[in-house]
Design a protein around this motif. Structure first.
Motif, PDB file in Angstrom:
ATOM      1  N   HIS A 272      69.064  22.339  53.310  1.00  0.00           N
ATOM      2  CA  HIS A 272      68.594  23.287  54.306  1.00  0.00           C
ATOM      3  C   HIS A 272      68.531  22.597  55.661  1.00  0.00           C
ATOM      4  O   HIS A 272      68.130  21.434  55.751  1.00  0.00           O
ATOM      5  N   VAL A 273      68.917  23.329  56.686  1.00  0.00           N
ATOM      6  CA  VAL A 273      68.953  22.792  58.042  1.00  0.00           C
ATOM      7  C   VAL A 273      68.263  23.767  58.990  1.00  0.00           C
ATOM      8  O   VAL A 273      68.060  24.932  58.669  1.00  0.00           O
ATOM      9  N   ARG A 274      67.913  23.278  60.180  1.00  0.00           N
ATOM     10  CA  ARG A 274      67.398  24.131  61.248  1.00  0.00           C
ATOM     11  C   ARG A 274      68.235  23.877  62.485  1.00  0.00           C
ATOM     12  O   ARG A 274      68.801  22.794  62.649  1.00  0.00           O
ATOM     13  N   VAL A 275      68.314  24.843  63.362  1.00  0.00           N
ATOM     14  CA  VAL A 275      69.150  24.720  64.552  1.00  0.00           C
ATOM     15  C   VAL A 275      68.346  24.154  65.718  1.00  0.00           C
ATOM     16  O   VAL A 275      67.160  24.422  65.867  1.00  0.00           O
ATOM     17  N   GLU A 276      69.004  23.308  66.506  1.00  0.00           N
ATOM     18  CA  GLU A 276      68.507  22.832  67.793  1.00  0.00           C
ATOM     19  C   GLU A 276      69.634  23.028  68.785  1.00  0.00           C
ATOM     20  O   GLU A 276      70.808  22.963  68.418  1.00  0.00           O
ATOM     21  N   PHE A 277      69.290  23.265  70.032  1.00  0.00           N
ATOM     22  CA  PHE A 277      70.303  23.447  71.065  1.00  0.00           C
ATOM     23  C   PHE A 277      70.290  22.246  71.982  1.00  0.00           C
ATOM     24  O   PHE A 277      69.256  21.867  72.512  1.00  0.00           O
ATOM     25  N   ARG A 278      71.454  21.618  72.137  1.00  0.00           N
ATOM     26  CA  ARG A 278      71.601  20.420  72.964  1.00  0.00           C
ATOM     27  C   ARG A 278      72.387  20.765  74.226  1.00  0.00           C
ATOM     28  O   ARG A 278      73.331  21.550  74.179  1.00  0.00           O
ATOM     29  N   PRO A 279      71.998  20.185  75.367  1.00  0.00           N
ATOM     30  CA  PRO A 279      72.717  20.468  76.610  1.00  0.00           C
ATOM     31  C   PRO A 279      74.170  20.032  76.517  1.00  0.00           C
ATOM     32  O   PRO A 279      74.496  19.032  75.883  1.00  0.00           O
ATOM     33  N   ALA A 280      75.030  20.804  77.168  1.00  0.00           N
ATOM     34  CA  ALA A 280      76.465  20.488  77.173  1.00  0.00           C
ATOM     35  C   ALA A 280      76.996  20.624  78.594  1.00  0.00           C
ATOM     36  O   ALA A 280      77.854  21.447  78.877  1.00  0.00           O
ATOM     37  N   GLY A 281      76.456  19.853  79.483  1.00  0.00           N
ATOM     38  CA  GLY A 281      76.893  19.929  80.871  1.00  0.00           C
ATOM     39  C   GLY A 281      76.495  21.250  81.493  1.00  0.00           C
ATOM     40  O   GLY A 281      75.389  21.741  81.290  1.00  0.00           O
ATOM     41  N   GLU A 282      77.408  21.852  82.243  1.00  0.00           N
ATOM     42  CA  GLU A 282      77.124  23.122  82.899  1.00  0.00           C
ATOM     43  C   GLU A 282      77.383  24.312  81.989  1.00  0.00           C
ATOM     44  O   GLU A 282      77.060  25.441  82.338  1.00  0.00           O
TER      45      GLU A 282
ATOM     46  N   ALA B 237      77.107  26.517  78.288  1.00  0.00           N
ATOM     47  CA  ALA B 237      75.988  26.936  77.435  1.00  0.00           C
ATOM     48  C   ALA B 237      75.611  25.793  76.492  1.00  0.00           C
ATOM     49  O   ALA B 237      76.460  24.978  76.125  1.00  0.00           O
ATOM     50  N   PRO B 238      74.354  25.716  76.082  1.00  0.00           N
ATOM     51  CA  PRO B 238      73.948  24.664  75.140  1.00  0.00           C
ATOM     52  C   PRO B 238      74.685  24.790  73.804  1.00  0.00           C
ATOM     53  O   PRO B 238      75.050  25.887  73.392  1.00  0.00           O
ATOM     54  N   LEU B 239      74.888  23.655  73.147  1.00  0.00           N
ATOM     55  CA  LEU B 239      75.582  23.633  71.862  1.00  0.00           C
ATOM     56  C   LEU B 239      74.579  23.671  70.715  1.00  0.00           C
ATOM     57  O   LEU B 239      73.598  22.931  70.727  1.00  0.00           O
ATOM     58  N   PRO B 240      74.827  24.515  69.697  1.00  0.00           N
ATOM     59  CA  PRO B 240      73.953  24.488  68.526  1.00  0.00           C
ATOM     60  C   PRO B 240      74.298  23.285  67.643  1.00  0.00           C
ATOM     61  O   PRO B 240      75.458  23.040  67.330  1.00  0.00           O
TER      62      PRO B 240
END
Length: 52
Positions: free
Chosen positions: A29-39, A41-44
């Motif tokens: 089982h996993v959970r999602v986090e959003f990481r910045p990807a420059g300008e 949209a954030p990457l899941p």
């Protein structure tokens, strides 16, 4: 890279990380986090759930 089956009924390709160095296995089982990807949209990114 991994294929993630979401509870909502679809599948997506993303990255799975395990913060403590644990191996990731099928049906974990996993959970999602959003990481910045420059300008853009954030990457899941999915993080291994260690306790349910």
């Amino acid at each position: 890279m991994a294929l993630i089956d979401l509870d909502e009924g679809f599948r997506m390709m993303s990255t799975v990380t395990a913060g403590d160095g644990s191996a990731v296995a099928i049906d974990d089982h996993v959970r999602v986090e959003f990481r910045p990807a420059g300008e853009d949209a954030p990457l899941p990114v999915f993080v291994l759930e260690t306790a349910r």
